[in-house]
Design an enzyme around this catalytic site. Sequence first.
Site, PDB file in Angstrom:
ATOM      1  N   HIS A 231     -43.157  21.575  -6.786  1.00  0.00           N
ATOM      2  CA  HIS A 231     -42.351  20.438  -7.230  1.00  0.00           C
ATOM      3  C   HIS A 231     -41.164  20.875  -6.302  1.00  0.00           C
ATOM      4  CE1 HIS A 231     -39.816  17.601  -9.123  1.00  0.00           C
ATOM      5  NE2 HIS A 231     -38.844  18.622  -9.479  1.00  0.00           N
TER       6      HIS A 231
ATOM      7  N   ASP B 108     -42.847  13.284 -10.001  1.00  0.00           N
ATOM      8  CA  ASP B 108     -43.485  13.087  -8.273  1.00  0.00           C
ATOM      9  C   ASP B 108     -44.574  12.142  -8.427  1.00  0.00           C
ATOM     10  OD1 ASP B 108     -41.666  15.283  -7.712  1.00  0.00           O
ATOM     11  OD2 ASP B 108     -42.933  16.461  -8.750  1.00  0.00           O
TER      12      ASP B 108
HETATM   13  P1  NAD Z   1     -28.048  19.960 -17.872  1.00  0.00           P
HETATM   14  O1  NAD Z   1     -27.276  20.919 -17.261  1.00  0.00           O
HETATM   15  O2  NAD Z   1     -27.660  18.594 -18.121  1.00  0.00           O
HETATM   16  O3  NAD Z   1     -28.726  20.662 -19.247  1.00  0.00           O
HETATM   17  C1  NAD Z   1     -29.350  21.738 -19.149  1.00  0.00           C
HETATM   18  C2  NAD Z   1     -29.085  22.674 -20.646  1.00  0.00           C
HETATM   19  O4  NAD Z   1     -29.747  23.905 -20.739  1.00  0.00           O
HETATM   20  C3  NAD Z   1     -27.577  22.683 -20.989  1.00  0.00           C
HETATM   21  O5  NAD Z   1     -26.990  22.239 -21.970  1.00  0.00           O
HETATM   22  C4  NAD Z   1     -27.521  24.517 -20.745  1.00  0.00           C
HETATM   23  O6  NAD Z   1     -26.617  24.868 -21.847  1.00  0.00           O
HETATM   24  C5  NAD Z   1     -28.927  24.544 -21.626  1.00  0.00           C
HETATM   25  N1  NAD Z   1     -29.390  25.899 -21.159  1.00  0.00           N
HETATM   26  C6  NAD Z   1     -29.093  26.866 -20.239  1.00  0.00           C
HETATM   27  N2  NAD Z   1     -29.920  27.857 -20.333  1.00  0.00           N
HETATM   28  C7  NAD Z   1     -30.400  27.846 -21.464  1.00  0.00           C
HETATM   29  C8  NAD Z   1     -31.168  28.803 -22.257  1.00  0.00           C
HETATM   30  N3  NAD Z   1     -31.469  30.027 -21.919  1.00  0.00           N
HETATM   31  N4  NAD Z   1     -31.777  28.469 -23.541  1.00  0.00           N
HETATM   32  C9  NAD Z   1     -31.441  27.226 -23.837  1.00  0.00           C
HETATM   33  N5  NAD Z   1     -30.772  26.211 -23.304  1.00  0.00           N
HETATM   34  C10 NAD Z   1     -30.224  26.647 -22.138  1.00  0.00           C
HETATM   35  O7  NAD Z   1     -29.486  19.862 -17.006  1.00  0.00           O
HETATM   36  P2  NAD Z   1     -30.800  18.939 -17.103  1.00  0.00           P
HETATM   37  O8  NAD Z   1     -30.259  17.749 -16.179  1.00  0.00           O
HETATM   38  O9  NAD Z   1     -30.879  18.433 -18.253  1.00  0.00           O
HETATM   39  O10 NAD Z   1     -31.870  19.518 -16.165  1.00  0.00           O
HETATM   40  C11 NAD Z   1     -32.532  20.881 -16.864  1.00  0.00           C
HETATM   41  C12 NAD Z   1     -33.545  21.282 -15.894  1.00  0.00           C
HETATM   42  O11 NAD Z   1     -34.385  20.438 -15.577  1.00  0.00           O
HETATM   43  C13 NAD Z   1     -32.914  21.826 -14.438  1.00  0.00           C
HETATM   44  O12 NAD Z   1     -33.416  23.107 -14.090  1.00  0.00           O
HETATM   45  C14 NAD Z   1     -33.256  20.508 -13.674  1.00  0.00           C
HETATM   46  O13 NAD Z   1     -33.182  21.281 -12.122  1.00  0.00           O
HETATM   47  C15 NAD Z   1     -34.832  20.444 -14.189  1.00  0.00           C
HETATM   48  N6  NAD Z   1     -35.383  19.181 -13.872  1.00  0.00           N
HETATM   49  C16 NAD Z   1     -36.757  19.304 -13.438  1.00  0.00           C
HETATM   50  C17 NAD Z   1     -37.525  18.182 -13.154  1.00  0.00           C
HETATM   51  C18 NAD Z   1     -38.874  18.130 -12.826  1.00  0.00           C
HETATM   52  O14 NAD Z   1     -39.289  16.915 -12.528  1.00  0.00           O
HETATM   53  N7  NAD Z   1     -39.740  19.220 -13.108  1.00  0.00           N
HETATM   54  C19 NAD Z   1     -36.744  16.766 -12.877  1.00  0.00           C
HETATM   55  C20 NAD Z   1     -35.386  16.863 -13.170  1.00  0.00           C
HETATM   56  C21 NAD Z   1     -34.804  18.056 -13.762  1.00  0.00           C
HETATM   57  C1  LMR Z   2     -35.907  15.898  -9.500  1.00  0.00           C
HETATM   58  O1  LMR Z   2     -37.268  15.911  -8.958  1.00  0.00           O
HETATM   59  O2  LMR Z   2     -35.319  14.878  -9.757  1.00  0.00           O
HETATM   60  C2  LMR Z   2     -35.471  17.119 -10.347  1.00  0.00           C
HETATM   61  O3  LMR Z   2     -36.296  18.208  -9.951  1.00  0.00           O
HETATM   62  C3  LMR Z   2     -34.035  17.484 -10.065  1.00  0.00           C
HETATM   63  C4  LMR Z   2     -33.870  18.029  -8.430  1.00  0.00           C
HETATM   64  O4  LMR Z   2     -33.263  19.034  -8.477  1.00  0.00           O
HETATM   65  O5  LMR Z   2     -34.378  17.464  -7.779  1.00  0.00           O
END
Ligand code: NAD
Ligand code: LMR
Length: 328
Positions: A189, A161
Amino acid sequence: MKPPVTIAVTGAAGQICYSLLPRIAAGEMLGKDQPVILKLLELPIDQVQKAMRGVAMELEDCAFPLLQGLSLHAEAADAFKGANWCLLVGSKPRTKGMERADLLKDNGKIFVEQGKIIDEVAASDCRVVVVGNPCNTNCMIAANQAKRLPKENFTAMTRLDQNRARTQLAKKAGVKVTDVENIIIYGNHSPTMYANFNNAKVKGKAVTEVIKDRAWLEGEFLATVGKRGAAIIEARGSSSATSAANACIDHVRTLTTVGPDLHSIVVCSDGSYGFAKGVWASMAVKTVAYGKYEVIKDQPLTDFCKAKIKATNDELVGERDTVKEMLG
Ligand code: NAD
Ligand code: LMR
Protein backbone atom coordinates in the site's frame (compact mmCIF):
# COMPACT_ATOMS: atom_id res chain seq x y z
CA MET A 1 -31.39 -12.81 16.98
CA LYS A 2 -27.77 -13.90 16.38
CA PRO A 3 -25.33 -13.66 19.30
CA PRO A 4 -23.30 -10.43 19.17
CA VAL A 5 -19.86 -10.20 17.58
CA THR A 6 -17.24 -8.28 19.57
CA ILE A 7 -15.20 -5.77 17.61
CA ALA A 8 -12.22 -3.92 19.09
CA VAL A 9 -11.26 -0.76 17.25
CA THR A 10 -8.13 1.29 17.92
CA GLY A 11 -7.65 4.99 17.25
CA ALA A 12 -11.29 5.57 18.18
CA ALA A 13 -10.93 9.34 18.60
CA GLY A 14 -9.28 9.74 15.21
CA GLN A 15 -10.52 10.77 11.80
CA ILE A 16 -11.10 7.36 10.24
CA CYS A 17 -12.99 6.04 13.24
CA TYR A 18 -15.36 8.98 13.20
CA SER A 19 -16.60 7.63 9.85
CA LEU A 20 -16.05 3.95 10.59
CA LEU A 21 -17.72 3.39 13.96
CA PRO A 22 -21.26 4.50 13.05
CA ARG A 23 -21.20 2.31 9.97
CA ILE A 24 -20.18 -0.74 11.98
CA ALA A 25 -22.88 -0.01 14.54
CA ALA A 26 -25.45 0.40 11.75
CA GLY A 27 -24.72 -3.13 10.50
CA GLU A 28 -22.96 -2.14 7.29
CA MET A 29 -19.90 -4.26 8.04
CA LEU A 30 -21.25 -7.54 9.38
CA GLY A 31 -24.86 -7.35 8.26
CA LYS A 32 -28.17 -5.81 9.23
CA ASP A 33 -29.07 -8.88 11.33
CA GLN A 34 -25.79 -9.03 13.27
CA PRO A 35 -25.65 -7.37 16.70
CA VAL A 36 -22.25 -5.97 17.64
CA ILE A 37 -20.34 -5.02 20.76
CA LEU A 38 -17.79 -2.24 20.22
CA LYS A 39 -14.69 -1.98 22.40
CA LEU A 40 -12.84 1.24 21.67
CA LEU A 41 -9.17 1.86 22.43
CA GLU A 42 -7.32 5.16 22.59
CA LEU A 43 -4.07 6.41 24.04
CA PRO A 44 -4.13 6.89 27.85
CA ILE A 45 -4.02 10.69 27.50
CA ASP A 46 -6.80 12.70 29.22
CA GLN A 47 -7.60 14.88 26.22
CA VAL A 48 -7.72 11.91 23.84
CA GLN A 49 -9.80 9.80 26.23
CA LYS A 50 -12.18 12.76 26.55
CA ALA A 51 -12.47 13.01 22.75
CA MET A 52 -13.23 9.27 22.61
CA ARG A 53 -15.99 9.77 25.20
CA GLY A 54 -17.48 12.37 22.85
CA VAL A 55 -17.46 9.85 19.99
CA ALA A 56 -19.14 7.30 22.27
CA MET A 57 -21.80 9.82 23.30
CA GLU A 58 -22.65 10.35 19.63
CA LEU A 59 -22.83 6.61 19.01
CA GLU A 60 -25.25 6.31 21.94
CA ASP A 61 -27.29 9.20 20.56
CA CYS A 62 -27.74 7.33 17.28
CA ALA A 63 -29.69 4.60 19.19
CA PHE A 64 -28.41 1.94 16.81
CA PRO A 65 -30.58 -1.17 17.32
CA LEU A 66 -27.63 -3.51 16.59
CA LEU A 67 -25.24 -1.90 19.07
CA GLN A 68 -25.55 -4.17 22.08
CA GLY A 69 -22.47 -3.00 23.96
CA LEU A 70 -20.01 -0.12 23.93
CA SER A 71 -16.96 0.20 26.17
CA LEU A 72 -14.03 2.60 26.21
CA HIS A 73 -10.48 1.61 27.04
CA ALA A 74 -7.04 3.01 27.71
CA GLU A 75 -5.42 -0.43 28.07
CA ALA A 76 -4.99 -2.68 25.05
CA ALA A 77 -5.45 -5.84 27.14
CA ASP A 78 -8.95 -4.69 28.19
CA ALA A 79 -9.95 -3.60 24.70
CA PHE A 80 -8.82 -6.75 22.91
CA LYS A 81 -10.10 -9.25 25.51
CA GLY A 82 -12.53 -11.64 23.83
CA ALA A 83 -12.57 -9.68 20.55
CA ASN A 84 -13.66 -11.54 17.41
CA TRP A 85 -12.35 -8.74 15.21
CA CYS A 86 -9.57 -6.25 15.95
CA LEU A 87 -9.50 -3.30 13.58
CA LEU A 88 -6.13 -1.64 14.07
CA VAL A 89 -6.56 1.93 12.91
CA GLY A 90 -4.79 3.77 15.74
CA SER A 91 -1.40 5.12 14.66
CA LYS A 92 0.11 8.27 13.20
CA PRO A 93 -0.96 9.35 9.72
CA ARG A 94 1.64 10.87 7.40
CA THR A 95 1.61 14.55 6.58
CA LYS A 96 2.54 16.45 3.42
CA GLY A 97 5.84 15.40 1.88
CA MET A 98 6.14 12.11 3.78
CA GLU A 99 5.90 8.60 2.35
CA ARG A 100 3.94 6.03 4.36
CA ALA A 101 7.15 4.09 5.05
CA ASP A 102 8.45 7.15 6.96
CA LEU A 103 5.98 6.18 9.70
CA LEU A 104 7.50 2.77 10.21
CA LYS A 105 9.77 3.42 13.16
CA ASP A 106 7.04 5.22 15.16
CA ASN A 107 4.04 3.12 14.21
CA GLY A 108 5.83 -0.24 14.07
CA LYS A 109 6.22 -0.27 17.88
CA ILE A 110 2.44 -0.03 18.33
CA PHE A 111 1.97 -3.22 16.33
CA VAL A 112 4.60 -5.18 18.28
CA GLU A 113 2.70 -4.48 21.49
CA GLN A 114 -0.80 -4.87 20.09
CA GLY A 115 0.02 -8.06 18.14
CA LYS A 116 1.34 -9.65 21.32
CA ILE A 117 -1.65 -8.63 23.44
CA ILE A 118 -4.22 -9.67 20.83
CA ASP A 119 -2.59 -13.08 20.67
CA GLU A 120 -2.86 -13.39 24.45
CA VAL A 121 -6.41 -12.19 25.07
CA ALA A 122 -8.56 -12.06 21.92
CA ALA A 123 -11.10 -14.75 20.99
CA SER A 124 -9.65 -17.87 19.35
CA ASP A 125 -11.37 -16.98 16.04
CA CYS A 126 -10.07 -13.40 16.13
CA ARG A 127 -9.40 -11.72 12.78
CA VAL A 128 -7.06 -8.73 12.76
CA VAL A 129 -7.31 -6.03 10.11
CA VAL A 130 -4.48 -3.47 9.93
CA VAL A 131 -5.33 -0.05 8.56
CA GLY A 132 -2.57 2.01 10.26
CA ASN A 133 0.32 2.78 7.92
CA PRO A 134 2.49 1.43 6.55
CA CYS A 135 -0.18 -1.23 6.79
CA ASN A 136 1.53 -4.19 5.07
CA THR A 137 4.58 -4.09 7.28
CA ASN A 138 2.64 -3.20 10.42
CA CYS A 139 0.50 -6.27 9.78
CA MET A 140 3.61 -8.42 9.39
CA ILE A 141 4.94 -7.02 12.68
CA ALA A 142 1.70 -7.78 14.55
CA ALA A 143 1.36 -11.27 13.05
CA ASN A 144 4.94 -12.11 13.95
CA GLN A 145 4.06 -11.65 17.63
CA ALA A 146 1.35 -14.28 17.41
CA LYS A 147 1.98 -17.73 18.83
CA ARG A 148 -1.67 -18.84 19.07
CA LEU A 149 -3.56 -17.13 16.25
CA PRO A 150 -2.74 -18.29 12.71
CA LYS A 151 -0.97 -15.86 10.36
CA GLU A 152 -3.90 -16.10 7.90
CA ASN A 153 -6.02 -14.24 10.47
CA PHE A 154 -3.88 -11.11 10.05
CA THR A 155 -4.69 -9.06 6.95
CA ALA A 156 -4.10 -5.45 5.95
CA MET A 157 -6.07 -3.15 3.77
CA THR A 158 -5.55 -2.34 0.09
CA ARG A 159 -9.27 -2.17 -0.59
CA LEU A 160 -9.04 1.60 -0.74
CA ASP A 161 -6.58 1.26 -3.64
CA GLN A 162 -8.87 -1.25 -5.33
CA ASN A 163 -11.84 1.08 -4.98
CA ARG A 164 -9.79 4.01 -6.28
CA ALA A 165 -8.62 1.97 -9.30
CA ARG A 166 -12.16 0.82 -10.04
CA THR A 167 -13.45 4.38 -10.11
CA GLN A 168 -10.61 5.64 -12.31
CA LEU A 169 -11.25 2.86 -14.85
CA ALA A 170 -15.01 3.47 -14.77
CA LYS A 171 -14.52 7.20 -15.36
CA LYS A 172 -12.16 6.61 -18.28
CA ALA A 173 -14.44 4.00 -19.87
CA GLY A 174 -17.55 6.11 -19.23
CA VAL A 175 -19.33 3.30 -17.36
CA LYS A 176 -20.66 2.72 -13.84
CA VAL A 177 -18.24 1.49 -11.16
CA THR A 178 -20.29 -1.69 -10.94
CA ASP A 179 -19.45 -2.40 -14.60
CA VAL A 180 -15.75 -2.71 -13.65
CA GLU A 181 -14.66 -6.04 -12.17
CA ASN A 182 -11.59 -7.96 -11.20
CA ILE A 183 -9.26 -5.02 -10.64
CA ILE A 184 -6.75 -6.36 -8.15
CA ILE A 185 -3.97 -4.58 -6.28
CA TYR A 186 -0.63 -6.34 -5.94
CA GLY A 187 2.07 -5.58 -3.39
CA ASN A 188 2.50 -2.70 -1.01
CA HIS A 189 0.00 0.00 0.00
CA SER A 190 2.41 2.61 -1.36
CA PRO A 191 3.08 4.28 -4.71
CA THR A 192 4.80 1.06 -5.87
CA MET A 193 1.51 -0.89 -5.66
CA TYR A 194 0.41 -2.42 -8.92
CA ALA A 195 -3.26 -2.16 -9.92
CA ASN A 196 -3.44 -5.02 -12.42
CA PHE A 197 -5.60 -3.63 -15.21
CA ASN A 198 -4.55 -6.52 -17.49
CA ASN A 199 -7.04 -8.93 -15.92
CA ALA A 200 -9.75 -6.36 -15.18
CA LYS A 201 -13.05 -6.41 -17.04
CA VAL A 202 -15.50 -3.71 -18.15
CA LYS A 203 -18.99 -5.14 -18.73
CA GLY A 204 -17.35 -8.55 -19.11
CA LYS A 205 -14.79 -7.41 -21.73
CA ALA A 206 -11.06 -7.03 -21.08
CA VAL A 207 -10.26 -3.48 -19.91
CA THR A 208 -7.50 -3.33 -22.51
CA GLU A 209 -10.12 -3.87 -25.26
CA VAL A 210 -12.35 -1.12 -23.90
CA ILE A 211 -9.65 1.38 -22.93
CA LYS A 212 -7.25 1.19 -25.85
CA ASP A 213 -5.01 3.96 -24.53
CA ARG A 214 -2.22 1.73 -23.21
CA ALA A 215 -0.04 4.71 -22.31
CA TRP A 216 -2.82 5.98 -20.01
CA LEU A 217 -3.22 2.55 -18.37
CA GLU A 218 0.51 2.09 -17.80
CA GLY A 219 1.15 5.72 -16.90
CA GLU A 220 -1.48 8.12 -15.61
CA PHE A 221 -3.85 5.44 -14.31
CA LEU A 222 -1.24 3.67 -12.16
CA ALA A 223 0.24 6.96 -10.96
CA THR A 224 -3.19 8.36 -10.01
CA VAL A 225 -4.05 5.28 -7.95
CA GLY A 226 -0.58 4.99 -6.42
CA LYS A 227 -0.42 8.65 -5.40
CA ARG A 228 -4.06 9.21 -4.51
CA GLY A 229 -3.36 9.21 -0.77
CA ALA A 230 -0.81 12.02 -1.21
CA ALA A 231 -3.21 13.94 -3.47
CA ILE A 232 -5.86 13.82 -0.75
CA ILE A 233 -3.39 15.01 1.89
CA GLU A 234 -2.42 17.86 -0.44
CA ALA A 235 -6.06 18.85 -1.01
CA ARG A 236 -7.55 18.28 2.43
CA GLY A 237 -4.54 18.94 4.62
CA SER A 238 -5.08 15.55 6.28
CA SER A 239 -5.23 12.00 5.07
CA SER A 240 -8.20 10.16 3.65
CA ALA A 241 -10.75 9.25 6.28
CA THR A 242 -14.24 8.60 4.89
CA SER A 243 -12.90 6.57 1.96
CA ALA A 244 -10.52 4.69 4.28
CA ALA A 245 -13.38 3.85 6.64
CA ASN A 246 -15.48 2.75 3.69
CA ALA A 247 -12.67 0.51 2.47
CA CYS A 248 -12.38 -1.08 5.91
CA ILE A 249 -16.12 -1.81 5.84
CA ASP A 250 -15.73 -3.32 2.34
CA HIS A 251 -12.67 -5.35 3.40
CA VAL A 252 -14.47 -7.02 6.29
CA ARG A 253 -17.83 -7.35 4.56
CA THR A 254 -16.22 -9.07 1.57
CA LEU A 255 -14.16 -11.28 3.85
CA THR A 256 -17.29 -12.46 5.62
CA THR A 257 -19.42 -12.97 2.51
CA VAL A 258 -18.76 -16.16 0.57
CA GLY A 259 -18.75 -15.58 -3.17
CA PRO A 260 -16.88 -16.05 -6.43
CA ASP A 261 -15.66 -12.44 -6.77
CA LEU A 262 -11.98 -11.71 -6.36
CA HIS A 263 -10.89 -8.92 -4.05
CA SER A 264 -7.60 -7.44 -2.88
CA ILE A 265 -6.32 -7.96 0.62
CA VAL A 266 -2.84 -7.94 2.10
CA VAL A 267 -1.85 -11.44 3.23
CA CYS A 268 1.27 -13.35 4.25
CA SER A 269 3.12 -14.30 1.07
CA ASP A 270 3.89 -17.98 0.49
CA GLY A 271 6.04 -17.04 -2.51
CA SER A 272 3.12 -16.73 -4.98
CA TYR A 273 3.60 -14.25 -7.83
CA GLY A 274 7.28 -13.89 -6.91
CA PHE A 275 6.65 -12.12 -3.59
CA ALA A 276 9.24 -12.95 -0.95
CA LYS A 277 7.95 -15.55 1.51
CA GLY A 278 6.79 -14.00 4.77
CA VAL A 279 6.24 -10.42 3.62
CA TRP A 280 2.63 -9.21 3.71
CA ALA A 281 1.62 -8.41 0.13
CA SER A 282 -1.67 -7.53 -1.51
CA MET A 283 -3.05 -10.08 -3.93
CA ALA A 284 -6.30 -11.58 -5.19
CA VAL A 285 -8.35 -13.67 -2.81
CA LYS A 286 -11.78 -15.26 -2.83
CA THR A 287 -13.82 -15.68 0.34
CA VAL A 288 -14.53 -19.36 0.96
CA ALA A 289 -16.18 -19.22 4.41
CA TYR A 290 -16.94 -16.53 7.00
CA GLY A 291 -13.58 -14.79 7.59
CA LYS A 292 -11.68 -17.37 5.52
CA TYR A 293 -10.12 -16.72 2.16
CA GLU A 294 -8.21 -18.57 -0.50
CA VAL A 295 -5.36 -16.86 -2.32
CA ILE A 296 -5.86 -17.07 -6.09
CA LYS A 297 -2.52 -18.20 -7.41
CA ASP A 298 -3.14 -18.56 -11.13
CA GLN A 299 -3.85 -15.03 -12.32
CA PRO A 300 -1.89 -14.62 -15.59
CA LEU A 301 0.84 -11.96 -15.43
CA THR A 302 2.42 -10.16 -18.38
CA ASP A 303 6.09 -9.13 -18.32
CA PHE A 304 4.93 -5.59 -17.49
CA CYS A 305 3.03 -6.94 -14.43
CA LYS A 306 6.00 -9.03 -13.35
CA ALA A 307 8.32 -6.02 -13.44
CA LYS A 308 5.82 -3.98 -11.40
CA ILE A 309 5.45 -6.78 -8.88
CA LYS A 310 9.21 -7.05 -8.56
CA ALA A 311 9.47 -3.34 -7.71
CA THR A 312 6.77 -3.45 -5.04
CA ASN A 313 8.20 -6.69 -3.62
CA ASP A 314 11.67 -5.08 -3.37
CA GLU A 315 10.11 -2.28 -1.33
CA LEU A 316 8.37 -4.73 1.00
CA VAL A 317 11.62 -6.62 1.52
CA GLY A 318 13.34 -3.31 2.27
CA GLU A 319 10.67 -2.44 4.85
CA ARG A 320 11.08 -5.87 6.43
CA ASP A 321 14.83 -5.24 6.75
CA THR A 322 14.14 -1.87 8.39
CA VAL A 323 12.00 -3.46 11.12
CA LYS A 324 13.84 -6.74 11.57
CA GLU A 325 14.33 -6.09 15.29
CA MET A 326 10.54 -5.79 15.67
CA LEU A 327 9.78 -9.19 14.23
CA GLY A 328 10.12 -11.12 17.49
P1 NAD B 1 -5.76 10.24 13.28
O1 NAD B 1 -4.50 10.87 13.73
O2 NAD B 1 -6.93 11.09 12.98
O3 NAD B 1 -6.23 9.18 14.37
C1 NAD B 1 -5.38 8.20 14.84
C2 NAD B 1 -5.77 7.94 16.28
O4 NAD B 1 -5.00 6.84 16.73
C3 NAD B 1 -5.47 9.11 17.22
O5 NAD B 1 -6.66 9.49 17.90
C4 NAD B 1 -4.42 8.56 18.17
O6 NAD B 1 -4.58 9.05 19.50
C5 NAD B 1 -4.72 7.05 18.09
N1 NAD B 1 -3.60 6.20 18.49
C6 NAD B 1 -2.28 6.40 18.29
N2 NAD B 1 -1.58 5.41 18.85
C7 NAD B 1 -2.47 4.55 19.38
C8 NAD B 1 -2.35 3.33 20.11
N3 NAD B 1 -1.15 2.81 20.38
N4 NAD B 1 -3.48 2.72 20.51
C9 NAD B 1 -4.70 3.25 20.26
N5 NAD B 1 -4.87 4.42 19.59
C10 NAD B 1 -3.77 5.05 19.16
O7 NAD B 1 -5.40 9.29 12.02
P2 NAD B 1 -6.40 8.65 10.96
O8 NAD B 1 -6.58 9.61 9.87
O9 NAD B 1 -7.57 8.08 11.65
O10 NAD B 1 -5.45 7.49 10.37
C11 NAD B 1 -5.07 6.39 11.15
C12 NAD B 1 -4.05 5.54 10.39
O11 NAD B 1 -4.65 4.97 9.23
C13 NAD B 1 -2.83 6.31 9.89
O12 NAD B 1 -1.66 5.53 10.08
C14 NAD B 1 -3.13 6.48 8.40
O13 NAD B 1 -1.95 6.68 7.66
C15 NAD B 1 -3.77 5.15 8.12
N6 NAD B 1 -4.54 5.05 6.88
C16 NAD B 1 -4.47 3.89 6.18
C17 NAD B 1 -5.20 3.73 5.02
C18 NAD B 1 -5.11 2.46 4.20
O14 NAD B 1 -5.67 2.44 3.09
N7 NAD B 1 -4.48 1.41 4.64
C19 NAD B 1 -6.02 4.77 4.56
C20 NAD B 1 -6.08 5.95 5.30
C21 NAD B 1 -5.33 6.08 6.47
C1 LMR C 1 -4.33 6.66 1.77
O1 LMR C 1 -4.00 5.88 0.88
O2 LMR C 1 -5.15 7.59 1.59
C2 LMR C 1 -3.79 6.47 3.16
O3 LMR C 1 -2.88 5.41 3.20
C3 LMR C 1 -3.24 7.71 3.76
C4 LMR C 1 -1.91 8.10 3.13
O4 LMR C 1 -0.99 8.41 3.90
O5 LMR C 1 -1.82 8.10 1.92
